[in-house]
Motif scaffolding. Structure first.
Motif, PDB file in Angstrom:
ATOM      1  N   ALA A   9       1.065  -1.265  -0.049  1.00 43.63           N
ATOM      2  CA  ALA A   9       0.538  -0.259  -0.109  1.00 43.63           C
ATOM      3  C   ALA A   9       0.811   1.261  -0.160  1.00 43.63           C
ATOM      4  O   ALA A   9       0.504   1.842  -0.899  1.00 43.63           O
ATOM      5  N   ALA A  10       2.164   1.186   1.160  1.00 46.04           N
ATOM      6  CA  ALA A  10       2.782   2.601   0.769  1.00 46.04           C
ATOM      7  C   ALA A  10       3.454   2.655  -0.406  1.00 46.04           C
ATOM      8  O   ALA A  10       3.549   3.655  -0.730  1.00 46.04           O
ATOM      9  N   VAL A  12       2.197   1.935  -3.838  1.00 45.28           N
ATOM     10  CA  VAL A  12       1.378   1.867  -4.565  1.00 45.28           C
ATOM     11  C   VAL A  12       0.351   3.768  -4.279  1.00 45.28           C
ATOM     12  O   VAL A  12       0.945   4.518  -5.032  1.00 45.28           O
ATOM     13  N   ALA A  13       1.421   4.355  -3.291  1.00 45.70           N
ATOM     14  CA  ALA A  13       0.775   5.977  -3.027  1.00 45.70           C
ATOM     15  C   ALA A  13       1.611   6.666  -3.161  1.00 45.70           C
ATOM     16  O   ALA A  13       1.610   7.332  -3.864  1.00 45.70           O
ATOM     17  N   ASN A  39      -6.470   4.960  -4.869  1.00 46.79           N
ATOM     18  CA  ASN A  39      -6.941   5.291  -3.425  1.00 46.79           C
ATOM     19  C   ASN A  39      -8.053   3.993  -2.671  1.00 46.79           C
ATOM     20  O   ASN A  39      -7.655   3.521  -1.411  1.00 46.79           O
ATOM     21  N   THR A  42      -5.690   1.349  -2.240  1.00 47.19           N
ATOM     22  CA  THR A  42      -4.094   1.258  -1.104  1.00 47.19           C
ATOM     23  C   THR A  42      -5.498   1.001   0.241  1.00 47.19           C
ATOM     24  O   THR A  42      -4.637   0.247   1.283  1.00 47.19           O
ATOM     25  N   LEU A  46      -4.724  -1.714   2.618  1.00 47.32           N
ATOM     26  CA  LEU A  46      -4.077  -1.221   4.231  1.00 47.32           C
ATOM     27  C   LEU A  46      -5.156  -1.941   5.253  1.00 47.32           C
ATOM     28  O   LEU A  46      -5.237  -2.126   6.226  1.00 47.32           O
TER      29      LEU A  46
END
Length: 52
Positions: A9-10, A12-13, A39, A42, A46
């Motif tokens: 997720a980090a 991707v962000a 989003n 993500t 998460l």
């Protein structure tokens, strides 16, 4: 212990933030659609990262 989904997720962000800063979309609706999709991805990653 950090799970793999949190790291995913980090990543991707970071990637989509840098991509949008480097190459903005010509139309607002395109940028909004991409932001909503990324989003959501993500948030899903998460949510799996913090499940017990």
């Amino acid at each position: 212990m950090i799970r793999g989904n949190f790291i995913g997720a980090a990543i991707v962000a970071i990637i989509y933030t840098v991509y949008i800063l480097i190459k903005p979309f010509p139309q607002k609706w395109q940028m909004a659609l991409i932001l909503v999709i990324l989003n959501a991805l993500t948030i899903v990653l998460l949510s799996f990262a913090f499940k017990v």
